[in-house]
Design an enzyme around this catalytic site. Structure first.
Site, PDB file in Angstrom:
ATOM      1  N   TYR A  17       0.839  -1.202   0.000  1.00 33.54           N
ATOM      2  CA  TYR A  17       0.000   0.000   0.000  1.00 33.54           C
ATOM      3  C   TYR A  17       0.876   1.255   0.000  1.00 33.54           C
ATOM      4  O   TYR A  17       1.556   1.552   0.984  1.00 33.54           O
ATOM      5  CB  TYR A  17      -0.924   0.038   1.217  1.00 33.54           C
ATOM      6  N   SER A  35     -12.884  -5.410   1.730  1.00 32.16           N
ATOM      7  CA  SER A  35     -13.889  -4.845   0.809  1.00 32.16           C
ATOM      8  C   SER A  35     -15.300  -5.306   1.172  1.00 32.16           C
ATOM      9  O   SER A  35     -16.066  -5.723   0.303  1.00 32.16           O
ATOM     10  CB  SER A  35     -13.565  -5.217  -0.643  1.00 32.16           C
ATOM     11  N   GLY A  59     -16.915   0.595  -1.493  1.00 29.83           N
ATOM     12  CA  GLY A  59     -17.734   1.801  -1.410  1.00 29.83           C
ATOM     13  C   GLY A  59     -18.994   1.746  -2.239  1.00 29.83           C
ATOM     14  O   GLY A  59     -19.908   2.544  -2.056  1.00 29.83           O
TER      15      GLY A  59
END
Length: 339
Positions: free
Chosen positions: A61, A209, A214
């Site tokens: 990341y 997730s 989202g």
């Protein structure tokens, strides 16, 4: 939302005690458009105040930037924080889109030392193999990870995106505390073999997730609405006709949410909470990622939401109707290795 803290559960038979919802930190550094470092750090502090103790990062990341970002926070609250990070996905400076998978034992030893330096800590609470390279014997990779436990660099081991048989094979080498895989109302492939194996072995599930990046929370209805550099613009489920069809599938989630005066995100997370009993698992600890305190508090509201059997039945068919794959290239996922 009040300041009451969330309940706790244990990862694995002998793993760490954590809040029933964790926090994914990936988006604080990369992938989901522009970030606000100040708000991200405030979100970390607020999460801890509300009982979140599992904080999830990875060396990939931001090419290490995310570990460096959360390092000071972790060190300031070391006795309270359960720190999870991962290795195995390699990037190249000359190709920002390259994602290699490396499970070689020598690389495992090199990666953990690099993560410890970036985080500024002496030990990692939960160390995951981020992706599986089928060309490297699993026993060798997990054996190298077990050496890290013996050396005091790592406390507990985890795997991500593995099949049920792979989880059993790894667990025979060294106890696995947690399996991290994508799991949501939209994505249920993990239930084919990994979830039954985890239930049998006493391994906790840590869904990443859980809000469909989202999409289930209503953050966007089509990837074309997102910033040009947003990683989600390249995910098949969120583009073109796939996005249009999948957006309609959020309707039953919103319907259930209205019945509770809740949000779609809260219902999606509450659905995952019900998976613990539904599959006989020891624990399911989703790690929704967010960079904002308002979203964090909304997500944690799900821990107090109980869905009825009728509502769960309404959501049951959703995943079978989802169009498009989770990634443009599914080769490194467990789905690609299911038989």
């Amino acid at each position: 939302m009040s300041d009451s803290t969330i309940e706790t559960t244990r990862l694995g038979t002998d793993g760490p005690l954590v809040g029933v919802q964790g926090l994914g930190c990936m988006g604080m550094s990369e992938f989901y458009g522009p970030t606000d470092t100040g708000e991200a750090l405030a979100t970390l502090e607020r999460a801890l105040e509300l009982g979140v103790t599992l904080f999830d990062t990875a060396d990939v990341y931001g090419s290490g930037a995310n570990e460096e970002l959360i390092g000071p926070f972790v060190r300031a609250h070391r006795e309270q924080v359960v720190l999870a990070t991962k290795f195995a996905i390699e990037r190249r400076a000359d190709d920002p889109h390259h994602r290699g998978v490396n499970n070689d034992p020598a690389y495992v030893r090199k990666a953990v030392d690099a993560s410890l330096r970036r985080l500024g800590v002496d030990v990692i609470d939960l160390y995951y193999m981020h992706r599986r390279d089928p060309d490297v014997p699993l026993a060798e990779s997990v054996g190298a990870m077990a050496e890290l436990v013996a050396a005091g660099k790592v406390r507990h081991l985890g795997l991500s995106e593995v099949t049920g048989p792979e989880l059993r094979e790894a667990h025979a080498v060294h106890p696995i505390a947690a399996l991290q895989s994508e799991w949501s109302v939209f994505a249920r492939g993990v239930e084919r073999s990994a979830v039954p194996a985890a239930a049998e072995l006493g391994v906790a599930l840590v869904p990443y997730s859980p809000l469909g990046r989202g999409f289930l929370a209503g953050a966007f209805a089509d990837a074309g609405q997102l910033d040009a550099g947003d990683y989600r613009r390249h995910l098949p489920q969120f583009t073109g006709q796939n996005a249009a069809g999948n957006a309609e599938l959020v309707a039953p989630i919103r319907k259930v949410a209205e019945q509770h005066g809740a949000t779609a995100a809260q219902v999606a997370l509450a659905w995952l909470q019900h998976r613990t009993a539904a599959h006989g698992l020891t624990a399911v600890v989703p790690i929704p990622g967010t960079r904002r305190r308002t979203r964090l508090e909304e997500n944690l509201g799900a821990t107090r939401l109980v869905l009825t059997e009728e509502e769960l039945a309404e959501l049951e068919p959703v995943s079978a109707r989802v169009s498009g794959s989770r990634y443009a290239d599914m080769s490194s996922t467990a789905d690609a290795r299911e038989v």
